[in-house]
Design a protein around this motif. Structure first.
Motif, PDB file in Angstrom:
ATOM      1  N   VAL A 254       0.842  -1.283  -0.032  1.00 29.19           N
ATOM      2  CA  VAL A 254      -0.133   0.060  -0.066  1.00 29.19           C
ATOM      3  C   VAL A 254       0.781   1.140   0.078  1.00 29.19           C
ATOM      4  CG1 VAL A 254      -1.936  -1.317   1.259  1.00 29.19           C
ATOM      5  CG2 VAL A 254      -0.274   0.249   2.505  1.00 29.19           C
ATOM      6  N   GLU A 255       0.238   2.495  -0.087  1.00 35.79           N
ATOM      7  CA  GLU A 255       0.900   3.638  -0.289  1.00 35.79           C
ATOM      8  C   GLU A 255       1.352   4.134   1.085  1.00 35.79           C
ATOM      9  OE1 GLU A 255       2.228   5.238  -2.894  1.00 35.79           O
ATOM     10  OE2 GLU A 255       1.018   3.855  -4.445  1.00 35.79           O
ATOM     11  N   LEU A 256       2.659   4.741   1.209  1.00 31.24           N
ATOM     12  CA  LEU A 256       3.118   5.453   2.523  1.00 31.24           C
ATOM     13  C   LEU A 256       2.989   6.930   2.124  1.00 31.24           C
ATOM     14  CD1 LEU A 256       4.464   5.296   5.285  1.00 31.24           C
ATOM     15  CD2 LEU A 256       6.613   5.396   3.894  1.00 31.24           C
ATOM     16  N   VAL A 257       2.024   7.616   2.914  1.00 27.47           N
ATOM     17  CA  VAL A 257       1.888   9.075   2.831  1.00 27.47           C
ATOM     18  C   VAL A 257       2.123   9.825   4.100  1.00 27.47           C
ATOM     19  CG1 VAL A 257       0.008   8.376   1.133  1.00 27.47           C
ATOM     20  CG2 VAL A 257      -0.421   8.555   3.658  1.00 27.47           C
ATOM     21  N   GLU A 258       2.050  10.982   3.728  1.00 30.34           N
ATOM     22  CA  GLU A 258       2.242  12.199   4.736  1.00 30.34           C
ATOM     23  C   GLU A 258       0.939  12.991   4.691  1.00 30.34           C
ATOM     24  OE1 GLU A 258       5.900  14.344   5.038  1.00 30.34           O
ATOM     25  OE2 GLU A 258       6.859  12.514   4.143  1.00 30.34           O
ATOM     26  N   GLY A 259       0.756  13.655   5.718  1.00 22.76           N
ATOM     27  CA  GLY A 259      -0.493  14.235   5.805  1.00 22.76           C
ATOM     28  C   GLY A 259      -0.777  15.269   4.697  1.00 22.76           C
ATOM     29  N   ARG A 260       0.333  15.992   4.002  1.00 26.23           N
ATOM     30  CA  ARG A 260       0.318  16.725   2.759  1.00 26.23           C
ATOM     31  C   ARG A 260      -0.191  16.047   1.549  1.00 26.23           C
ATOM     32  NH1 ARG A 260       6.632  17.923   2.224  1.00 26.23           N
ATOM     33  NH2 ARG A 260       7.335  15.846   2.194  1.00 26.23           N
ATOM     34  N   ASP A 261      -0.101  14.712   1.621  1.00 25.70           N
ATOM     35  CA  ASP A 261      -0.668  13.787   0.448  1.00 25.70           C
ATOM     36  C   ASP A 261      -1.978  13.438   0.402  1.00 25.70           C
ATOM     37  OD1 ASP A 261       1.975  13.459  -0.421  1.00 25.70           O
ATOM     38  OD2 ASP A 261       2.451  11.975   0.994  1.00 25.70           O
ATOM     39  N   LEU A 262      -2.648  13.845   1.481  1.00 23.48           N
ATOM     40  CA  LEU A 262      -3.911  13.808   1.494  1.00 23.48           C
ATOM     41  C   LEU A 262      -4.795  15.149   1.739  1.00 23.48           C
ATOM     42  CD1 LEU A 262      -4.243  10.881   4.172  1.00 23.48           C
ATOM     43  CD2 LEU A 262      -3.913  10.492   1.754  1.00 23.48           C
ATOM     44  N   PHE A 263      -6.168  14.891   1.417  1.00 28.54           N
ATOM     45  CA  PHE A 263      -7.291  16.219   1.516  1.00 28.54           C
ATOM     46  C   PHE A 263      -8.331  15.516   1.869  1.00 28.54           C
ATOM     47  CE2 PHE A 263      -7.020  15.383  -2.965  1.00 28.54           C
ATOM     48  CZ  PHE A 263      -8.420  15.828  -3.304  1.00 28.54           C
ATOM     49  N   GLN A 290      -3.487  14.277  18.598  1.00 27.65           N
ATOM     50  CA  GLN A 290      -3.270  15.490  18.819  1.00 27.65           C
ATOM     51  C   GLN A 290      -2.847  16.107  17.294  1.00 27.65           C
ATOM     52  OE1 GLN A 290      -4.772  17.232  21.018  1.00 27.65           O
ATOM     53  NE2 GLN A 290      -5.161  15.535  22.240  1.00 27.65           N
ATOM     54  N   PHE A 291      -2.150  15.378  16.452  1.00 22.96           N
ATOM     55  CA  PHE A 291      -1.658  15.985  15.329  1.00 22.96           C
ATOM     56  C   PHE A 291      -2.272  15.547  14.106  1.00 22.96           C
ATOM     57  CE2 PHE A 291       1.684  15.941  18.491  1.00 22.96           C
ATOM     58  CZ  PHE A 291       2.306  17.062  18.565  1.00 22.96           C
ATOM     59  N   MET A 292      -3.190  14.615  14.266  1.00 22.84           N
ATOM     60  CA  MET A 292      -3.840  14.122  13.114  1.00 22.84           C
ATOM     61  C   MET A 292      -4.899  15.050  12.265  1.00 22.84           C
ATOM     62  SD  MET A 292      -6.381  11.248  14.377  1.00 22.84           S
ATOM     63  CE  MET A 292      -7.797  11.728  15.409  1.00 22.84           C
ATOM     64  N   ASP A 293      -5.278  16.172  12.857  1.00 22.45           N
ATOM     65  CA  ASP A 293      -6.498  16.944  12.341  1.00 22.45           C
ATOM     66  C   ASP A 293      -6.338  18.269  12.785  1.00 22.45           C
ATOM     67  OD1 ASP A 293      -8.557  18.554  11.204  1.00 22.45           O
ATOM     68  OD2 ASP A 293      -9.839  16.929  11.319  1.00 22.45           O
ATOM     69  N   PRO A 294      -5.874  19.226  12.232  1.00 19.64           N
ATOM     70  CA  PRO A 294      -5.410  20.583  13.067  1.00 19.64           C
ATOM     71  C   PRO A 294      -7.067  21.432  12.783  1.00 19.64           C
ATOM     72  CG  PRO A 294      -4.771  20.765  10.699  1.00 19.64           C
ATOM     73  CD  PRO A 294      -5.040  19.260  10.834  1.00 19.64           C
ATOM     74  N   LEU A 295      -8.097  20.759  12.520  1.00 16.65           N
ATOM     75  CA  LEU A 295      -9.360  21.574  12.731  1.00 16.65           C
ATOM     76  C   LEU A 295      -9.869  20.949  13.935  1.00 16.65           C
ATOM     77  CD1 LEU A 295     -10.822  21.446   9.027  1.00 16.65           C
ATOM     78  CD2 LEU A 295      -9.453  23.445  10.262  1.00 16.65           C
ATOM     79  N   GLU A 296      -9.512  20.090  14.443  1.00 16.93           N
ATOM     80  CA  GLU A 296     -10.299  19.240  15.688  1.00 16.93           C
ATOM     81  C   GLU A 296      -9.151  19.241  16.730  1.00 16.93           C
ATOM     82  OE1 GLU A 296     -13.593  17.926  17.233  1.00 16.93           O
ATOM     83  OE2 GLU A 296     -13.431  18.129  14.989  1.00 16.93           O
ATOM     84  N   PHE A 297      -7.842  19.118  16.548  1.00 17.32           N
ATOM     85  CA  PHE A 297      -7.081  18.885  17.669  1.00 17.32           C
ATOM     86  C   PHE A 297      -5.985  20.128  17.613  1.00 17.32           C
ATOM     87  CE2 PHE A 297      -8.607  14.855  16.401  1.00 17.32           C
ATOM     88  CZ  PHE A 297      -9.111  14.505  17.827  1.00 17.32           C
ATOM     89  N   ARG A 298      -4.904  19.930  17.619  1.00 13.84           N
ATOM     90  CA  ARG A 298      -3.664  21.080  17.546  1.00 13.84           C
ATOM     91  C   ARG A 298      -3.880  21.701  16.348  1.00 13.84           C
ATOM     92  NH1 ARG A 298       1.907  19.582  20.557  1.00 13.84           N
ATOM     93  NH2 ARG A 298       2.276  21.664  19.133  1.00 13.84           N
ATOM     94  N   SER A 299      -4.154  22.972  16.326  1.00 10.94           N
ATOM     95  CA  SER A 299      -4.267  23.851  15.285  1.00 10.94           C
ATOM     96  C   SER A 299      -2.834  24.197  14.372  1.00 10.94           C
ATOM     97  CB  SER A 299      -4.809  25.006  15.563  1.00 10.94           C
ATOM     98  OG  SER A 299      -4.138  25.923  16.529  1.00 10.94           O
ATOM     99  N   ASP A 300      -1.826  23.842  15.444  1.00 13.71           N
ATOM    100  CA  ASP A 300      -0.376  24.278  14.575  1.00 13.71           C
ATOM    101  C   ASP A 300       0.092  22.881  14.181  1.00 13.71           C
ATOM    102  OD1 ASP A 300      -0.296  22.777  17.041  1.00 13.71           O
ATOM    103  OD2 ASP A 300       1.680  23.794  17.823  1.00 13.71           O
ATOM    104  N   SER A 301      -0.654  21.892  14.130  1.00  9.91           N
ATOM    105  CA  SER A 301      -0.274  20.681  13.375  1.00  9.91           C
ATOM    106  C   SER A 301      -0.038  20.712  12.084  1.00  9.91           C
ATOM    107  CB  SER A 301      -0.942  19.413  13.765  1.00  9.91           C
ATOM    108  OG  SER A 301      -0.541  18.359  12.958  1.00  9.91           O
ATOM    109  N   ALA A 302       1.252  20.509  11.411  1.00 13.19           N
ATOM    110  CA  ALA A 302       1.532  20.474   9.885  1.00 13.19           C
ATOM    111  C   ALA A 302       1.473  18.909   9.470  1.00 13.19           C
ATOM    112  CB  ALA A 302       2.906  21.138   9.517  1.00 13.19           C
ATOM    113  N   LEU A 303       1.236  18.151  10.442  1.00 14.89           N
ATOM    114  CA  LEU A 303       1.526  16.690  10.350  1.00 14.89           C
ATOM    115  C   LEU A 303       0.158  16.066   9.571  1.00 14.89           C
ATOM    116  CD1 LEU A 303       3.477  15.534  13.070  1.00 14.89           C
ATOM    117  CD2 LEU A 303       4.423  16.135  10.756  1.00 14.89           C
ATOM    118  N   GLY A 304      -1.131  16.701  10.142  1.00 18.52           N
ATOM    119  CA  GLY A 304      -2.194  15.943   9.906  1.00 18.52           C
ATOM    120  C   GLY A 304      -3.059  16.195   8.472  1.00 18.52           C
ATOM    121  N   VAL A 305      -4.209  16.173   8.470  1.00 18.08           N
ATOM    122  CA  VAL A 305      -5.071  16.212   7.386  1.00 18.08           C
ATOM    123  C   VAL A 305      -6.276  16.862   8.072  1.00 18.08           C
ATOM    124  CG1 VAL A 305      -6.335  15.398   5.483  1.00 18.08           C
ATOM    125  CG2 VAL A 305      -4.321  14.092   6.490  1.00 18.08           C
ATOM    126  N   PRO A 306      -6.508  18.331   7.500  1.00 17.77           N
ATOM    127  CA  PRO A 306      -7.581  18.990   7.800  1.00 17.77           C
ATOM    128  C   PRO A 306      -8.929  18.334   7.502  1.00 17.77           C
ATOM    129  CG  PRO A 306      -6.119  20.405   6.710  1.00 17.77           C
ATOM    130  CD  PRO A 306      -5.733  19.217   6.589  1.00 17.77           C
TER     131      PRO A 306
END
Length: 329
Positions: A254-263, A290-306
């Motif tokens: 399967v694909e290995l992705v980072e948060g920026r690869d998903l929307f 805390q890092f998986m969705d900046p809209l729901e958890f940490r707003s400063d997370s650059a790792l997650g997917v809004p």
């Protein structure tokens, strides 16, 4: 049996206060280890050092390393490897297997309860303060039903054998359990270093883990999905367990992705590809809650997917493990 003076066992002294894996109370090699001892008991310390260096080089060349956060030494370390294998007989393994399954089910029921009816808290079995004070207890998960009713798809249970010869659990890791890739790599290194062992023992394989993991994940696919698309999400190449993330993605196919690869669009998750957006149904996540969705958890997370958590709550994507499992650790 007596070991030769130059062997690694020559100066061994059994401590009656500790459990001895190799020797029985009479000082004789236990039956299950006798073949192994006959094969390698005459090896010298230099022989083992040479074999150990060979294994370490193999680990390093494959990138099988790890890093401890907070360690002053930021250099990646080669994963520790014990050349002398621990052998678990069928009777012992039956105890471990039954106990691990029972414990995993109990943890899942516990998580369901504290995020739904809270009987265990109302009846005072577990103090409310113990749960509410945990940073891993997510109020966002209240009354959310995870696909298939499963929170802990993967459980990392640390087990030790005590001096009484019985197995005990040190701790549970179900927030973001890691380490299985090192188990598999350890087995591969052992086969290369002590290749004769596996010709004399009927050992269970561990190399089918990825196949079993993917099959498990697909059992909790979102409703209405026939052929689920699964990905592994990682914080990135600088994460201490990145080797494992890439290993599992590769072996599962399967694909290995980072948060920026998903929307997220209309509460569905998509992956950016050179052929255009591709819908994602199952995410094996190696990112903390805390890092998986900046809209729901940490707003400063650059790792997650809004918007990821909203898609999850609506049942359009499965997250493994489910958010909020860490409260049970």
């Amino acid at each position: 049996m007596a070991a030769k003076d130059h062997t690694i066992f020559s100066s061994y002294q059994r401590d009656p206060a500790l459990f001895d894996e190799l020797y029985d109370e009479k000082g004789e090699v236990k039956k299950i280890y006798k073949t192994l001892f006959d094969l390698y008991g005459s090896h010298s310390i230099e022989d083992y050092m040479r074999l150990n260096e060979k294994a370490k080089s193999s680990f390093f060349n494959q990138g099988i390393t790890f890093q401890v956060y907070g360690d002053k030494d930021s250099q990646e370390k080669i994963f520790p490897f014990d050349l002398f294998p621990r052998i678990i007989d069928p009777a012992e393994w039956e105890v471990i297997e039954k106990g691990a399954i029972q414990r995993s089910r109990a943890l899942n029921l516990f998580l369901w309860d504290i995020y739904h009816e809270k009987k265990i808290l109302k009846q005072g079995v577990v103090p409310l303060e113990l749960i509410s004070s945990s940073e891993n207890y997510l109020h966002q998960m209240m009354d959310v039903d995870p696909p298939g009713g499963i929170y802990n798809h993967i459980s990392g249970t640390d087990i030790i054998k005590h001096k009484d010869g019985k197995y005990y659990v040190l701790e549970d890791n179900i927030r973001c359990p890691s380490g299985v890739s090192y188990v598999i790599s350890n087995r591969t290194a052992l086969k290369r270093a002590l290749f004769g062992v596996f010709n004399h023992y009927e050992a269970y394989t561990v190399t089918n883990y990825a196949e079993n993991l993917l099959e498990l994940l697909e059992t909790v696919k979102p409703k209405g999905v026939d052929n689920p698309n699964t990905v592994v999400i990682t914080p990135g190449m600088y994460n201490s367990a990145f080797y494992e993330h890439s290993y599992l993605a590769k072996t599962m196919g399967v694909e290995l992705v980072e948060g920026r690869d998903l929307f997220v669009e209309n509460d569905f998750v998509y992956m950016r590809t050179i052929k255009g957006p591709e819908k994602v149904d199952i995410i094996y996540r190696r990112i903390d809650d805390q890092f998986m969705d900046p809209l729901e958890f940490r707003s400063d997370s650059a790792l997650g997917v809004p918007g990821l958590f909203s898609a999850y709550k609506k049942g359009n994507v499965t997250l493994a493990n489910a958010p909020g499992t860490g409260v049970a650790d």
